[in-house]
Design a protein around this motif. Structure first.
Motif, mmCIF file in Angstrom:
data_model
loop_
_atom_site.group_PDB
_atom_site.id
_atom_site.type_symbol
_atom_site.label_atom_id
_atom_site.label_comp_id
_atom_site.label_asym_id
_atom_site.label_seq_id
_atom_site.Cartn_x
_atom_site.Cartn_y
_atom_site.Cartn_z
ATOM 1 N N TRP A 1 46.573 35.720 65.731
ATOM 2 C CA TRP A 1 46.490 36.710 66.528
ATOM 3 C C TRP A 1 45.754 37.823 66.304
ATOM 4 O O TRP A 1 45.339 37.950 65.201
ATOM 5 C CB TRP A 1 47.790 37.077 67.322
ATOM 6 N N GLY A 2 45.328 38.764 67.442
ATOM 7 C CA GLY A 2 44.625 40.031 66.850
ATOM 8 C C GLY A 2 43.273 39.938 67.056
ATOM 9 O O GLY A 2 42.874 39.171 67.864
ATOM 10 N N VAL A 3 42.395 40.690 66.228
ATOM 11 C CA VAL A 3 41.094 41.005 66.487
ATOM 12 C C VAL A 3 40.319 39.645 66.226
ATOM 13 O O VAL A 3 40.790 39.145 65.114
ATOM 14 C CB VAL A 3 40.393 42.082 65.561
ATOM 15 N N PRO A 4 39.382 39.411 66.646
ATOM 16 C CA PRO A 4 38.891 37.787 66.356
ATOM 17 C C PRO A 4 38.422 37.969 64.832
ATOM 18 O O PRO A 4 37.889 39.027 64.425
ATOM 19 C CB PRO A 4 37.485 37.960 67.318
ATOM 20 N N ALA A 5 38.564 37.029 64.205
ATOM 21 C CA ALA A 5 37.960 36.842 62.515
ATOM 22 C C ALA A 5 36.808 37.351 62.538
ATOM 23 O O ALA A 5 36.615 37.909 61.552
ATOM 24 C CB ALA A 5 38.229 35.401 62.212
ATOM 25 N N ASP A 6 35.670 37.158 63.496
ATOM 26 C CA ASP A 6 34.369 37.543 63.007
ATOM 27 C C ASP A 6 34.184 39.016 63.167
ATOM 28 O O ASP A 6 32.994 39.674 63.016
ATOM 29 C CB ASP A 6 33.289 36.840 63.704
ATOM 30 N N ARG A 7 35.193 39.861 63.781
ATOM 31 C CA ARG A 7 35.089 41.340 64.044
ATOM 32 C C ARG A 7 36.251 41.982 63.158
ATOM 33 O O ARG A 7 36.352 43.230 63.075
ATOM 34 C CB ARG A 7 35.193 41.615 65.513
ATOM 35 N N ALA A 8 37.038 41.164 62.602
ATOM 36 C CA ALA A 8 38.155 41.970 62.096
ATOM 37 C C ALA A 8 37.781 42.606 60.548
ATOM 38 O O ALA A 8 37.127 41.946 59.776
ATOM 39 C CB ALA A 8 39.497 41.022 61.914
ATOM 40 N N THR B 1 47.324 49.413 67.227
ATOM 41 C CA THR B 1 46.085 48.814 67.064
ATOM 42 C C THR B 1 45.701 48.946 65.527
ATOM 43 O O THR B 1 45.627 50.071 65.007
ATOM 44 C CB THR B 1 45.267 49.899 67.935
ATOM 45 N N VAL B 2 45.374 47.717 65.294
ATOM 46 C CA VAL B 2 44.843 47.795 63.760
ATOM 47 C C VAL B 2 43.676 46.638 63.881
ATOM 48 O O VAL B 2 43.744 45.535 64.686
ATOM 49 C CB VAL B 2 45.803 46.888 62.854
ATOM 50 N N SER B 3 42.519 46.814 63.023
ATOM 51 C CA SER B 3 41.623 46.141 62.943
ATOM 52 C C SER B 3 41.739 44.782 62.131
ATOM 53 O O SER B 3 41.136 44.775 60.957
ATOM 54 C CB SER B 3 40.236 46.637 62.582
ATOM 55 N N ALA B 4 42.555 44.035 62.600
ATOM 56 C CA ALA B 4 43.114 42.970 61.446
ATOM 57 C C ALA B 4 43.287 41.572 62.490
ATOM 58 O O ALA B 4 43.822 41.640 63.625
ATOM 59 C CB ALA B 4 44.495 43.232 60.925
ATOM 60 N N ARG B 5 42.800 40.559 61.713
ATOM 61 C CA ARG B 5 43.323 39.101 62.315
ATOM 62 C C ARG B 5 44.647 38.714 61.540
ATOM 63 O O ARG B 5 44.750 38.697 60.163
ATOM 64 C CB ARG B 5 42.380 38.067 62.094
ATOM 65 N N PHE B 6 45.794 38.693 62.232
ATOM 66 C CA PHE B 6 46.902 37.881 61.636
ATOM 67 C C PHE B 6 46.978 36.450 61.590
ATOM 68 O O PHE B 6 46.734 35.582 62.633
ATOM 69 C CB PHE B 6 48.134 38.645 62.643
ATOM 70 N N PHE B 7 47.492 36.033 60.597
ATOM 71 C CA PHE B 7 47.669 34.776 60.313
ATOM 72 C C PHE B 7 49.083 34.479 59.575
ATOM 73 O O PHE B 7 49.755 34.935 58.783
ATOM 74 C CB PHE B 7 46.823 34.289 59.093
ATOM 75 N N ALA B 8 49.960 33.536 60.569
ATOM 76 C CA ALA B 8 51.342 33.539 59.920
ATOM 77 C C ALA B 8 51.673 31.921 60.008
ATOM 78 O O ALA B 8 51.580 31.187 60.961
ATOM 79 C CB ALA B 8 52.135 33.790 61.332
ATOM 80 N N PRO B 9 52.150 31.536 58.792
ATOM 81 C CA PRO B 9 52.489 30.056 58.706
ATOM 82 C C PRO B 9 54.010 29.932 59.039
ATOM 83 O O PRO B 9 54.462 30.974 59.109
ATOM 84 C CB PRO B 9 52.585 29.805 56.998
ATOM 85 N N GLU B 10 54.379 28.723 59.188
ATOM 86 C CA GLU B 10 55.671 28.364 59.461
ATOM 87 C C GLU B 10 56.457 27.421 58.415
ATOM 88 O O GLU B 10 55.894 26.414 58.141
ATOM 89 C CB GLU B 10 56.047 27.501 60.995
ATOM 90 N N ALA B 11 57.685 28.033 58.076
ATOM 91 C CA ALA B 11 58.409 27.180 57.183
ATOM 92 C C ALA B 11 58.975 26.034 57.788
ATOM 93 O O ALA B 11 59.366 25.823 59.017
ATOM 94 C CB ALA B 11 59.530 28.045 56.219
ATOM 95 N N GLU B 12 58.993 24.941 56.969
ATOM 96 C CA GLU B 12 59.534 23.762 57.406
ATOM 97 C C GLU B 12 61.313 24.244 57.543
ATOM 98 O O GLU B 12 61.790 24.437 56.551
ATOM 99 C CB GLU B 12 59.376 22.678 56.042
ATOM 100 N N GLY B 13 61.757 23.691 58.646
ATOM 101 C CA GLY B 13 63.056 23.961 58.923
ATOM 102 C C GLY B 13 63.329 25.765 59.158
ATOM 103 O O GLY B 13 64.691 25.739 59.174
ATOM 104 N N CYS C 1 57.372 50.175 60.562
ATOM 105 C CA CYS C 1 56.210 49.938 61.457
ATOM 106 C C CYS C 1 55.147 50.871 61.392
ATOM 107 O O CYS C 1 54.021 50.502 61.147
ATOM 108 C CB CYS C 1 56.833 49.558 62.811
ATOM 109 N N ALA C 2 55.479 52.272 61.420
ATOM 110 C CA ALA C 2 54.667 53.454 61.430
ATOM 111 C C ALA C 2 53.837 53.406 60.160
ATOM 112 O O ALA C 2 52.517 53.717 59.937
ATOM 113 C CB ALA C 2 55.267 54.537 61.908
#
Length: 211
Positions: A8-15, A41-53, A194-195
């Motif tokens: 999610w977040g800013v598209p990878a080519d613009r982050a 608002t952050v100029s970032a693309r977020f990537f989140a893996p999911e743990a098994e179980g 968070c801030a």
């Protein structure tokens, strides 16, 4: 190993940067996505893996490391594969921030202290290094890397002393550490945490944009 990543977040080519967001025990990427909404608002693309179980390793992070094997090593390999994926997407280490909560923060602490790679920043919410014996970090491994550590005084799962010991180890590895432990008894992420994370991400994004 090709991990599945929720993005999610800013598209990878613009982050300006990528954030690898690692959830805690019993959670999934949706938790990190929801928490990211608190970052503003952050100029970032977020990537989140999911743990098994939904669990990165079976026992408490305070147990001897070998008791959490082989799941721990398997989870480290997942994170390393994720970082390789980010590199392939154009995000070198100088544009990657690692962010974790609870078990995710513990796993990231283990990764950066035992198998460090270049990175732009580190955000650890309520976590610390794994095991009963502190790792011995390379004193140059994290030179100049800004790190934000936040936790709660009487968190039910993560003792204050482990957070502070982890901060000391990160400093030993050369990181520029901002650590704060707020009063309370809940396993939560505060608005202040968070801030501060948002300030860090924006500072790194601004620096990345000038290079």
């Amino acid at each position: 190993m090709t991990p599945s990543l929720t993005e999610w977040g800013v598209p990878a080519d613009r982050a300006a940067l990528a954030v690898l967001a690692v959830h805690g025990r019993g959670q999934n990427p949706d938790f990190m996505h929801a928490t990211a909404q608190r970052l503003g608002t952050v100029s970032a693309r977020f990537f989140a893996p999911e743990a098994e179980g939904n669990t990165w390793y079976p026992l408490s992070f305070l147990e001897p490391v070998e008791r959490n094997q082989p799941a721990l090593d398997r989870s480290v390999r997942v994170l390393e594969a994720c970082l390789d994926r980010l590199a392939e997407a154009g995000f070198g280490g100088d544009r990657v921030v690692l962010w974790g909560f609870s078990q995710g923060a513990c796993l990231l602490s283990h990764l950066v202290l035992s198998a460090p790679r270049p990175l732009a920043g580190l955000v650890l919410f309520t976590g610390g290094y794994l095991g009963t014996t502190p790792p011995v970090p390379d004193e140059k491994a994290l030179r100049g890397v800004p790190a934000v550590l936040r936790s709660i005084e009487d968190d039910p799962w993560v003792p204050r002393h482990r957070v502070e010991e982890t901060a000391a180890l990160l400093r030993q590895a050369g990181a520029e550490v901002d650590v704060r432990v707020d009063p309370g008894t809940e396993h939560i992420i505060t608005d202040e945490a968070c801030a501060t994370a948002t300030e860090l991400l924006n500072a790194i994004a601004a620096r990345a944009a000038t290079h």
